[in-house]
Design a protein around this motif. Structure first.
Motif, PDB file in Angstrom:
ATOM      1  N   ALA A 124       9.303 -24.117  27.912  1.00 45.42           N
ATOM      2  CA  ALA A 124      10.410 -23.152  26.897  1.00 45.42           C
ATOM      3  C   ALA A 124      11.091 -22.179  28.171  1.00 45.42           C
ATOM      4  N   GLN A 125      10.444 -21.738  28.939  1.00 44.63           N
ATOM      5  CA  GLN A 125      10.839 -20.631  29.992  1.00 44.63           C
ATOM      6  C   GLN A 125      11.918 -21.280  30.776  1.00 44.63           C
ATOM      7  N   ARG A 126      11.525 -22.472  31.251  1.00 50.57           N
ATOM      8  CA  ARG A 126      12.410 -23.047  32.397  1.00 50.57           C
ATOM      9  C   ARG A 126      13.624 -23.536  31.430  1.00 50.57           C
ATOM     10  N   GLN A 127      13.477 -24.174  30.375  1.00 47.03           N
ATOM     11  CA  GLN A 127      14.791 -24.617  29.815  1.00 47.03           C
ATOM     12  C   GLN A 127      15.678 -23.353  29.399  1.00 47.03           C
ATOM     13  N   ALA A 128      15.265 -22.224  29.098  1.00 51.84           N
ATOM     14  CA  ALA A 128      15.926 -21.053  28.521  1.00 51.84           C
ATOM     15  C   ALA A 128      16.659 -20.318  29.915  1.00 51.84           C
ATOM     16  N   MET A 129      15.702 -20.266  31.257  1.00 52.12           N
ATOM     17  CA  MET A 129      16.070 -19.627  32.329  1.00 52.12           C
ATOM     18  C   MET A 129      17.425 -20.513  33.001  1.00 52.12           C
ATOM     19  N   HIS A 130      17.277 -21.949  32.890  1.00 50.17           N
ATOM     20  CA  HIS A 130      18.354 -22.550  33.403  1.00 50.17           C
ATOM     21  C   HIS A 130      19.549 -22.587  32.797  1.00 50.17           C
ATOM     22  N   ALA A 131      19.443 -22.484  31.451  1.00 50.37           N
ATOM     23  CA  ALA A 131      20.327 -22.275  30.450  1.00 50.37           C
ATOM     24  C   ALA A 131      21.154 -20.882  30.550  1.00 50.37           C
ATOM     25  N   ARG A 132      20.257 -19.942  30.810  1.00 53.31           N
ATOM     26  CA  ARG A 132      20.907 -18.406  30.810  1.00 53.31           C
ATOM     27  C   ARG A 132      21.538 -18.392  32.184  1.00 53.31           C
ATOM     28  N   LYS A 133      21.090 -18.967  33.076  1.00 55.86           N
ATOM     29  CA  LYS A 133      22.052 -19.153  34.501  1.00 55.86           C
ATOM     30  C   LYS A 133      23.342 -19.673  34.370  1.00 55.86           C
ATOM     31  N   ILE A 134      23.370 -20.798  34.030  1.00 53.87           N
ATOM     32  CA  ILE A 134      24.722 -21.460  33.692  1.00 53.87           C
ATOM     33  C   ILE A 134      25.757 -20.628  32.903  1.00 53.87           C
ATOM     34  N   ASN A 173      32.975 -16.024  34.699  1.00 58.69           N
ATOM     35  CA  ASN A 173      34.155 -16.748  35.361  1.00 58.69           C
ATOM     36  C   ASN A 173      35.336 -16.822  34.338  1.00 58.69           C
ATOM     37  N   LEU A 174      34.960 -16.711  32.898  1.00 52.05           N
ATOM     38  CA  LEU A 174      35.937 -16.644  31.811  1.00 52.05           C
ATOM     39  C   LEU A 174      36.369 -15.450  31.448  1.00 52.05           C
ATOM     40  N   GLY A 175      35.718 -14.283  32.079  1.00 51.85           N
ATOM     41  CA  GLY A 175      36.063 -13.120  31.727  1.00 51.85           C
ATOM     42  C   GLY A 175      35.208 -12.311  30.385  1.00 51.85           C
ATOM     43  N   VAL A 176      33.923 -12.865  30.229  1.00 54.34           N
ATOM     44  CA  VAL A 176      33.258 -12.578  29.354  1.00 54.34           C
ATOM     45  C   VAL A 176      32.158 -11.878  29.897  1.00 54.34           C
ATOM     46  N   ASN A 177      31.742 -10.789  29.733  1.00 52.52           N
ATOM     47  CA  ASN A 177      30.736 -10.171  30.207  1.00 52.52           C
ATOM     48  C   ASN A 177      29.674  -9.514  28.968  1.00 52.52           C
ATOM     49  N   GLU A 178      29.125 -10.640  28.247  1.00 50.61           N
ATOM     50  CA  GLU A 178      28.481 -10.162  26.807  1.00 50.61           C
ATOM     51  C   GLU A 178      27.220 -10.620  27.018  1.00 50.61           C
ATOM     52  N   GLU A 179      26.270 -10.240  25.909  1.00 49.33           N
ATOM     53  CA  GLU A 179      24.594 -10.667  26.128  1.00 49.33           C
ATOM     54  C   GLU A 179      24.672 -11.969  25.862  1.00 49.33           C
ATOM     55  N   VAL A 180      23.558 -12.657  26.798  1.00 48.19           N
ATOM     56  CA  VAL A 180      23.082 -13.788  26.508  1.00 48.19           C
ATOM     57  C   VAL A 180      21.586 -13.729  26.399  1.00 48.19           C
ATOM     58  N   ASN A 181      20.946 -14.006  25.250  1.00 50.38           N
ATOM     59  CA  ASN A 181      19.524 -13.590  24.701  1.00 50.38           C
ATOM     60  C   ASN A 181      19.060 -14.954  24.204  1.00 50.38           C
ATOM     61  N   ILE A 182      18.141 -15.422  24.991  1.00 52.68           N
ATOM     62  CA  ILE A 182      17.477 -16.874  24.346  1.00 52.68           C
ATOM     63  C   ILE A 182      16.097 -16.442  24.290  1.00 52.68           C
ATOM     64  N   ARG A 183      15.811 -16.585  23.088  1.00 45.98           N
ATOM     65  CA  ARG A 183      14.116 -16.408  22.623  1.00 45.98           C
ATOM     66  C   ARG A 183      13.296 -17.734  23.035  1.00 45.98           C
ATOM     67  N   GLY A 203       9.527 -37.189  30.545  1.00 44.74           N
ATOM     68  CA  GLY A 203       9.722 -37.451  31.835  1.00 44.74           C
ATOM     69  C   GLY A 203      11.241 -36.899  32.123  1.00 44.74           C
ATOM     70  N   LYS A 204      11.748 -36.164  31.122  1.00 46.96           N
ATOM     71  CA  LYS A 204      12.950 -35.291  31.136  1.00 46.96           C
ATOM     72  C   LYS A 204      12.611 -33.758  31.782  1.00 46.96           C
ATOM     73  N   MET A 205      13.341 -33.493  32.850  1.00 51.60           N
ATOM     74  CA  MET A 205      12.726 -32.135  33.241  1.00 51.60           C
ATOM     75  C   MET A 205      13.428 -31.248  32.363  1.00 51.60           C
ATOM     76  N   ALA A 206      12.589 -29.996  32.043  1.00 51.72           N
ATOM     77  CA  ALA A 206      12.879 -28.925  31.425  1.00 51.72           C
ATOM     78  C   ALA A 206      14.387 -28.180  31.625  1.00 51.72           C
ATOM     79  N   GLU A 207      14.781 -28.128  33.102  1.00 51.04           N
ATOM     80  CA  GLU A 207      15.940 -27.750  33.465  1.00 51.04           C
ATOM     81  C   GLU A 207      17.085 -28.539  33.089  1.00 51.04           C
ATOM     82  N   LEU A 208      16.811 -30.008  32.929  1.00 58.66           N
ATOM     83  CA  LEU A 208      18.141 -30.638  32.357  1.00 58.66           C
ATOM     84  C   LEU A 208      18.406 -30.363  30.808  1.00 58.66           C
ATOM     85  N   VAL A 209      17.177 -30.139  30.154  1.00 60.62           N
ATOM     86  CA  VAL A 209      17.480 -29.939  28.725  1.00 60.62           C
ATOM     87  C   VAL A 209      18.226 -28.450  28.675  1.00 60.62           C
ATOM     88  N   GLY A 210      18.009 -27.677  29.480  1.00 57.49           N
ATOM     89  CA  GLY A 210      18.694 -26.248  29.388  1.00 57.49           C
ATOM     90  C   GLY A 210      20.124 -26.341  29.948  1.00 57.49           C
TER      91      GLY A 210
END
Length: 341
Positions: free
Chosen positions: A203-213, A220-230, A263-270
């Motif tokens: 769960a952490q790896r999915q969230a961490m990779h999603a949050r980074k992207i 890059n889109l000029g949006v500097n708002e909260e990203v909160n993934i539980r 077989g699917k990496m958690a990072e790919l899911v995120g």
């Protein structure tokens, strides 16, 4: 009796779910022929059977042809009544697809409808439960829809066993107008996994990779708002994982999701969920491609106009079905706009 060709459009279960829901609302007897005729395994499957049975229970309908592999059904509705419903799909069949069929007619019941349903909450080829309770329900509530959807236990493929409670109150929704999404206020999400995958930090790896992207692309889109993934873990009957993300905007909610599998990496899911959400955000539309087809029965009933990121075959099929019940929903393909009334 109205006759609908179940092989038209996307030619799958959505025709069945929308047709019986609209039949319940309008009181029109309907015959659905050529059910899934162009699919490799034509006819009714267990998932479709459960959805039709659920709507039939809600409106005390008489149904003929309700058998596995049946190519024709007749659905003759009576009055939509409130009360309690207990539905056990028995497998990892999608809870959200059955709720989709029930949510439209349930708001016309004479009293509150309380539904307890067991099955799959996060399975392929259907919206995840978190999308339904945070995106679909959130958008509908803006027009006066009154419901609570609560997750009791997640259910992954193949055993299912997930549990959900939905409470739907009688409501009259107002006109739906979503032409622009407005500014993005924040991005939220839930990354979930079976407890047996906790040591692998799925769960952490999915969230961490999603949050980074998300953070990089939003900046890059000029949006500097909260990203909160539980992040959450649950002791489900089968191993599984997934992530659902949604952007809250001034006027709407935009969602995206991805499921884990062996077989699917958690990072790919995120990564998949985050990139899909960014793609939806870049479209500037107030509705993502999945919400566009879900909102059509409500748009038919309440009238209005919405803009989507993309018009899918599912959306076109839903328009085809609702219009056979006397509604007048149209699509402007050039502008990705769906309108009614």
């Amino acid at each position: 009796m109205l006759t609908i060709d179940g092989s038209k459009g996307e030619g799958g279960g959505q025709i069945l779910r929308t047709a019986v829901a609209m039949a319940a609302i309008t009181g029109v007897d309907v015959r659905i022929e050529n059910i899934r005729a162009n699919r490799p395994d034509p006819g009714l499957k267990a998932q479709h059977l459960n959805g039709i049975k659920a709507v039939a229970e809600l409106c005390d309908a008489e149904v003929k042809g309700l058998n596995i592999k049946s190519h024709v059904i007749e659905f003759c509705p009576d009055e939509i009544k409130g009360g309690e419903m207990n539905i056990d799909i028995g497998t990892a069949g999608s809870i959200t697809l059955i709720l989709q069929a029930l949510m439209v007619p349930a708001m016309f019941a004479d009293d509150t409808v309380k539904i307890k349903i067991r099955g799959g909450t996060d399975v392929k080829w259907s919206p995840p439960l978190d999308y339904l309770r945070f995106v679909t329900s959130g958008i509908l509530k803006k027009s006066g829809y009154d419901a609570e959807i609560n997750l009791l236990r997640r259910g992954y493929y193949p055993k299912g066993g997930g549990e959900v409670e939905a409470v739907i109150h009688p409501a009259e929704i107002k006109k739906i107008n979503l032409a622009g999404r407005g500014e993005i206020k924040r991005v939220l999400g839930i990354s979930h996994s079976h407890t047996g995958l906790r040591n692998a930090n799925v769960a952490q790896r999915q969230a961490m990779h999603a949050r980074k992207i998300l953070v990089n692309n939003l900046l890059n889109l000029g949006v500097n708002e909260e990203v909160n993934i539980r992040e959450e873990y649950q002791d489900a009957f089968s191993y599984g994982s997934g992530i659902t993300l949604w952007a809250e905007t001034e006027n709407s909610l935009i969602g995206a999701s991805s499921l884990g599998e062996k077989g699917k990496m958690a990072e790919l899911v995120g990564k998949e969920a985050a990139e899909d959400l960014i793609r939806e955000i870049k479209s500037d539309a107030p509705l993502d491609m999945h919400m566009a087809d879900q909102i059509i029965p409500y748009l038919a009933l309440a009238k209005g106009k919405v803009k989507a990121s993309r018009i899918t075959r599912h959306a076109r099929t839903n328009v085809l079905v609702v219009n056979q019940f006397g509604f007048d929903v149209g699509i402007d393909e050039d502008e990705n706009v769906i309108y009614s009334g």
